[in-house]
Design a protein around this motif. Structure first.
Motif, mmCIF file in Angstrom:
data_model
loop_
_atom_site.group_PDB
_atom_site.id
_atom_site.type_symbol
_atom_site.label_atom_id
_atom_site.label_comp_id
_atom_site.label_asym_id
_atom_site.label_seq_id
_atom_site.Cartn_x
_atom_site.Cartn_y
_atom_site.Cartn_z
ATOM 1 N N VAL A 95 0.814 -1.219 0.000
ATOM 2 C CA VAL A 95 0.000 0.000 0.000
ATOM 3 C C VAL A 95 0.846 1.266 0.000
ATOM 4 N N LEU A 96 1.797 1.352 0.916
ATOM 5 C CA LEU A 96 2.558 2.599 1.053
ATOM 6 C C LEU A 96 3.654 2.754 -0.001
ATOM 7 N N ARG A 97 4.365 1.690 -0.303
ATOM 8 C CA ARG A 97 5.455 1.805 -1.286
ATOM 9 C C ARG A 97 4.975 1.625 -2.713
ATOM 10 N N ASP A 98 4.191 0.555 -2.940
ATOM 11 C CA ASP A 98 3.765 0.248 -4.308
ATOM 12 C C ASP A 98 2.480 0.968 -4.708
ATOM 13 N N GLY A 99 1.826 1.637 -3.759
ATOM 14 C CA GLY A 99 0.621 2.400 -4.080
ATOM 15 C C GLY A 99 -0.583 1.558 -4.466
ATOM 16 N N LYS A 100 -0.630 0.321 -4.037
ATOM 17 C CA LYS A 100 -1.760 -0.564 -4.360
ATOM 18 C C LYS A 100 -2.891 -0.333 -3.350
ATOM 19 N N VAL A 101 -3.510 0.833 -3.453
ATOM 20 C CA VAL A 101 -4.539 1.204 -2.481
ATOM 21 C C VAL A 101 -5.764 0.298 -2.547
ATOM 22 N N ASP A 102 -5.949 -0.387 -3.659
ATOM 23 C CA ASP A 102 -7.068 -1.331 -3.759
ATOM 24 C C ASP A 102 -6.909 -2.506 -2.802
ATOM 25 N N LYS A 103 -5.707 -2.689 -2.251
ATOM 26 C CA LYS A 103 -5.455 -3.782 -1.317
ATOM 27 C C LYS A 103 -5.654 -3.378 0.146
ATOM 28 N N ILE A 104 -5.979 -2.124 0.391
ATOM 29 C CA ILE A 104 -6.010 -1.635 1.767
ATOM 30 C C ILE A 104 -6.995 -2.403 2.649
ATOM 31 N N ALA A 105 -8.125 -2.830 2.105
ATOM 32 C CA ALA A 105 -9.115 -3.567 2.902
ATOM 33 C C ALA A 105 -8.608 -4.950 3.307
ATOM 34 N N GLN A 106 -7.552 -5.433 2.663
ATOM 35 C CA GLN A 106 -6.941 -6.699 3.079
ATOM 36 C C GLN A 106 -6.139 -6.526 4.367
ATOM 37 N N LYS A 137 -4.047 18.055 -2.112
ATOM 38 C CA LYS A 137 -3.038 19.048 -1.768
ATOM 39 C C LYS A 137 -1.693 18.748 -2.402
ATOM 40 N N GLY A 138 -1.625 17.653 -3.177
ATOM 41 C CA GLY A 138 -0.393 17.281 -3.839
ATOM 42 C C GLY A 138 0.582 16.532 -2.958
ATOM 43 N N LEU A 139 0.099 16.027 -1.820
ATOM 44 C CA LEU A 139 0.966 15.265 -0.918
ATOM 45 C C LEU A 139 0.929 13.792 -1.315
ATOM 46 N N PRO A 140 2.079 13.170 -1.467
ATOM 47 C CA PRO A 140 2.088 11.765 -1.870
ATOM 48 C C PRO A 140 1.604 10.851 -0.747
#
Length: 140
Positions: A95-106, A137-140
């Motif tokens: 989630v944090l490094r690869d940006g796979k936010v679709d996995k957050i519910a896992q 706000k443009g924050l990663p």
């Protein structure tokens, strides 16, 4: 350090986590005002050789309605330590490094996720709103 004591500086440790030669503390401070702190110490031969910390003002209110340091203080599932470490490492990578936010519910419970960041609400909804706001706000 004696001058700190005379000035009224105080610390109330809420949580302590030890892993090998590292110790992390989560504490309430009265140190030039009310603050919450997170300290990490590294030890060698029984002495501190490194220290990292973060202090922030303790707000009067939070979005979640809880304090920044409430919650469980006793670890009850020590038998799951290695599995929990791996779980967190996977979350950070996915989630944090690869940006796979679709996995957050896992990784994060939609029913029982308690947030202690004063500006973020509980649950995935609260976290989602905060991340959306940061993205705008443009924050990663």
């Amino acid at each position: 350090m004696p001058e700190l004591k005379k000035s009224g500086a105080r610390v109330s440790i809420r949580q302590v986590i030890e892993d090998g030669d590292h110790v992390a503390l989560h504490s309430n401070y009265n140190f030039f005002g009310e603050k919450v702190g997170f300290d990490v110490f590294r030890f060698e031969n029984g002495k501190v050789v490194e220290h990292w910390d973060n202090l922030q003002q303790r707000p009067a209110t939070t979005v979640s309605g809880r304090t920044m340091t409430d919650g469980p203080t006793e670890i009850k599932d020590l038998d799951k330590t290695q599995a929990n470490k791996q779980f967190v490492q996977n979350f950070v990578q996915d989630v944090l490094r690869d940006g796979k936010v679709d996995k957050i519910a896992q990784y994060i419970s939609s029913e029982t996720y308690h947030q202690h960041n004063p500006g973020i609400g509980d649950g995935l909804d609260g976290l989602g709103k905060a991340l959306e706001s940061m993205a705008k706000k443009g924050l990663p």
